[in-house]
Design an enzyme around this catalytic site. Structure first.
Site, PDB file in Angstrom:
ATOM      1  N   GLU A 226       0.816  -1.236   0.000  1.00 18.54           N
ATOM      2  CA  GLU A 226       0.000   0.000   0.000  1.00 18.54           C
ATOM      3  C   GLU A 226       0.841   1.275   0.000  1.00 18.54           C
ATOM      4  O   GLU A 226       0.606   2.183   0.803  1.00 18.54           O
ATOM      5  CB  GLU A 226      -0.940  -0.004   1.217  1.00 18.54           C
ATOM      6  CG  GLU A 226      -1.913  -1.166   1.222  1.00 18.54           C
ATOM      7  CD  GLU A 226      -2.701  -1.268   2.530  1.00 18.54           C
ATOM      8  OE1 GLU A 226      -2.643  -0.358   3.361  1.00 18.54           O
ATOM      9  OE2 GLU A 226      -3.392  -2.291   2.712  1.00 18.54           O
TER      10      GLU A 226
ATOM     11  N   GLU B 124      -6.406 -10.642  -0.559  1.00 20.45           N
ATOM     12  CA  GLU B 124      -7.211 -10.402   0.657  1.00 20.45           C
ATOM     13  C   GLU B 124      -8.689 -10.290   0.325  1.00 20.45           C
ATOM     14  O   GLU B 124      -9.392  -9.415   0.827  1.00 20.45           O
ATOM     15  CB  GLU B 124      -6.761  -9.101   1.350  1.00 20.45           C
ATOM     16  CG  GLU B 124      -5.292  -9.047   1.679  1.00 20.45           C
ATOM     17  CD  GLU B 124      -4.870  -7.735   2.347  1.00 20.45           C
ATOM     18  OE1 GLU B 124      -5.744  -6.965   2.777  1.00 20.45           O
ATOM     19  OE2 GLU B 124      -3.658  -7.488   2.438  1.00 20.45           O
TER      20      GLU B 124
HETATM   21  O1  9MR Z   1      -7.065  -7.935   9.192  1.00 20.82           O
HETATM   22  C1  9MR Z   1      -6.161  -7.047   9.773  1.00 20.82           C
HETATM   23  C2  9MR Z   1      -6.715  -6.526  11.087  1.00 20.82           C
HETATM   24  O2  9MR Z   1      -6.841  -7.572  12.022  1.00 20.82           O
HETATM   25  C3  9MR Z   1      -5.822  -5.437  11.629  1.00 20.82           C
HETATM   26  O3  9MR Z   1      -6.422  -4.857  12.780  1.00 20.82           O
HETATM   27  C4  9MR Z   1      -5.573  -4.378  10.586  1.00 20.82           C
HETATM   28  C5  9MR Z   1      -4.639  -3.315  11.143  1.00 20.82           C
HETATM   29  O4  9MR Z   1      -4.005  -2.585  10.169  1.00 20.82           O
HETATM   30  O5  9MR Z   1      -5.019  -4.982   9.423  1.00 20.82           O
HETATM   31  C6  9MR Z   1      -5.895  -5.884   8.844  1.00 20.82           C
HETATM   32  O6  9MR Z   1      -5.373  -6.410   7.632  1.00 20.82           O
HETATM   33  C7  9MR Z   1      -5.143  -5.462   6.600  1.00 20.82           C
HETATM   34  C8  9MR Z   1      -3.980  -5.972   5.791  1.00 20.82           C
HETATM   35  O7  9MR Z   1      -2.886  -6.238   6.615  1.00 20.82           O
HETATM   36  C9  9MR Z   1      -3.599  -4.994   4.698  1.00 20.82           C
HETATM   37  N1  9MR Z   1      -4.731  -4.638   3.873  1.00 20.82           N
HETATM   38  C10 9MR Z   1      -5.916  -4.228   4.597  1.00 20.82           C
HETATM   39  C11 9MR Z   1      -6.285  -5.315   5.605  1.00 20.82           C
HETATM   40  C12 9MR Z   1      -7.668  -5.145   6.189  1.00 20.82           C
HETATM   41  O8  9MR Z   1      -7.776  -3.915   6.848  1.00 20.82           O
END
Ligand code: 9MR
Length: 402
Positions: free
Chosen positions: A201, A309
């Site tokens: 990102e 994802e």
């Molecule tokens: O699923 C993840 C969640 O448990 C965390 O709190 C969050 C914090 O940044 O990140 C989520 O996963 C993210 C992923 O690492 C990157 N793309 C977006 C995802 C969903 O928010």
């Protein structure tokens, strides 16, 4: 006694007396097709219960489609993955037999939702924490699954010491290289870890600015992309190295920036194997054609495409308080559409895999993130399969591009 039956008995009687009797029932279906050699046998072609053979009620609605998938990953010859909670999460895969049953049956790859991010793996500059990640990687190996590493360089979930780091661009680069080398190197000899999201990102959604103003960009400059991928390759010569991002299919100018990065990497020999499309989507957006075009741009540059994802929201307008069947079927159709887009647009040799972001609807972070009910995944909170699972499987079977 039915009319046909009465006629038959009457004719049997006459048959015994005279062939003339045959004419008595001419035109009767029973006799046109009925037995002649065995006059005492019941005619098999005559419906025994004429009136009830007719439908007694109005035709009912379409029958509910069945969910018959026993192993999603068995339908594909590329990784079918899932983001999993681990470590001390209350729903950790390691402690949940219900989740293990689902994951072992349906998925061939695991991504750690949180425990392989920088704050989890690298809590202090000279301290790495491996236990949770090793337990998860071992779990995958023992159960015949691979691991997609997530993530080395990001602007979220970085440890405080890293945020507070000071130094020149060169010192920042050294720190970043050490971080990447140590983490990728730790798992390089484990057969299970087959790929990494190296940078996550890092482009903005809004032109004209190109790069997200992260610690890495502000301290190193745009060169950090190439430095990060080079460091990852130095630590593991076999792992597939991905740039991963969100909304690339929706945002042409963001996709342009990714393409520019790939072209620059190709021109100067920086290693990169694929692009990860997060694919957090709704029922209607982005459109299938936009998804296919974005995939095609990566395919044409010779890189792998990975859906990293995936989840499908259904309650964007917050109107739903429960997941009704019609919505669930629409979600299944959407899963099918996107998986089919992947199959159609990405040739077999460039398929890095498709992963969903969580096991059950209860595991998804989307309700909290969006402050609304959501049911974005393939399994219900009670661990039963949803129609979305069947939709995903049907997309794998229905599409194809070699
Ligand atoms: O699923 C993840 C969640 O448990 C965390 O709190 C969050 C914090 O940044 O990140 C989520 O996963 C993210 C992923 O690492 C990157 N793309 C977006 C995802 C969903 O928010």
């Amino acid at each position: 006694m039915s009319k046909a039956m009465g006629c038959k008995r009457f004719n049997i009687f006459l048959l015994m007396l005279s062939v003339l009797a045959i004419t008595a029932c001419e035109g009767s279906a029973g006799w046109e097709t009925g037995p002649t050699a065995e006059p005492t046998a019941e005619p098999t072609a005559v419906p025994s219960t004429e009136p009830t053979a007719e439908p007694t009620t109005e035709p009912s609605a379409e029958p509910t489609p069945q969910i018959s998938v026993t192993s999603l990953h068995a339908e594909a010859d590329f990784p079918i993955g899932v983001g999993v909670p681990a470590g001390n999460a209350s729903n950790s895969l390691i402690d949940s037999l219900d989740r293990q049953q689902i994951v072992n049956a349906h998925f061939s790859q695991i991504t750690a939702e949180n425990i392989m991010k920088p704050d989890a793996l690298h809590p202090a500059e000279d301290d790495y924490f491996w236990d949770d990640a090793v337990a998860l990687v071992d779990y995958a190996a023992v159960n015949g699954m691979s691991v997609h590493g997530h993530t080395l360089i990001w602007h979220n979930q970085i440890p405080t010491w890293m945020s507070n780091h000071t130094g020149t661009a060169e010192q920042w680069t050294t720190m970043m290289q050490t971080h990447i080398n140590t983490i990728v190197g730790r798992f390089a000899d484990t057969a299970a870890v087959v790929s990494w999201n190296v940078v996550n990102e890092a482009f903005t959604d809004d032109a004209p600015s190109v790069y997200r103003n992260t610690l890495w960009f502000s301290n190193i400059g745009e060169d950090y992309f190439a430095q990060a991928f080079t460091a990852a390759r130095a630590a593991d010569e076999d792992a597939d190295l991905y740039y991963n991002d969100v909304r690339l299919e929706l945002n042409g100018s963001k996709m342009n920036r990714v393409v520019t990065m790939i072209e620059a990497f190709k021109a100067n020999g920086t290693p990169i194997d694929g692009i990860g499309f997060q694919m957090h989507v709704s029922l209607t957006s982005p459109e299938k054609t936009a998804i296919e075009s974005a995939f095609a741009r990566v395919v044409n540059l010779g890189l792998k495409v990975k859906i990293t994802e995936m989840d499908v929201t259904v309650n964007d307008d917050k109107s739903l308080s429960a997941l009704a069947l019609d919505t669930e079927l629409a979600q299944a159709a959407r899963y099918q559409e996107i998986v089919k887009a992947y199959m159609d647009a990405v040739p077999a040799a460039q398929r890095g895999g498709i992963s969903v972001w969580g096991i059950t609807d209860d595991d998804s972070g989307l309700p909290e993130l969006h402050q609304r009910d959501e049911w974005p995944l393939l399994f219900n909170a009670n661990f039963t399969p949803k129609h979305a699972l069947q939709g995903f499987a049907d997309g794998l079977v229905g599409g194809g591009s070699e």
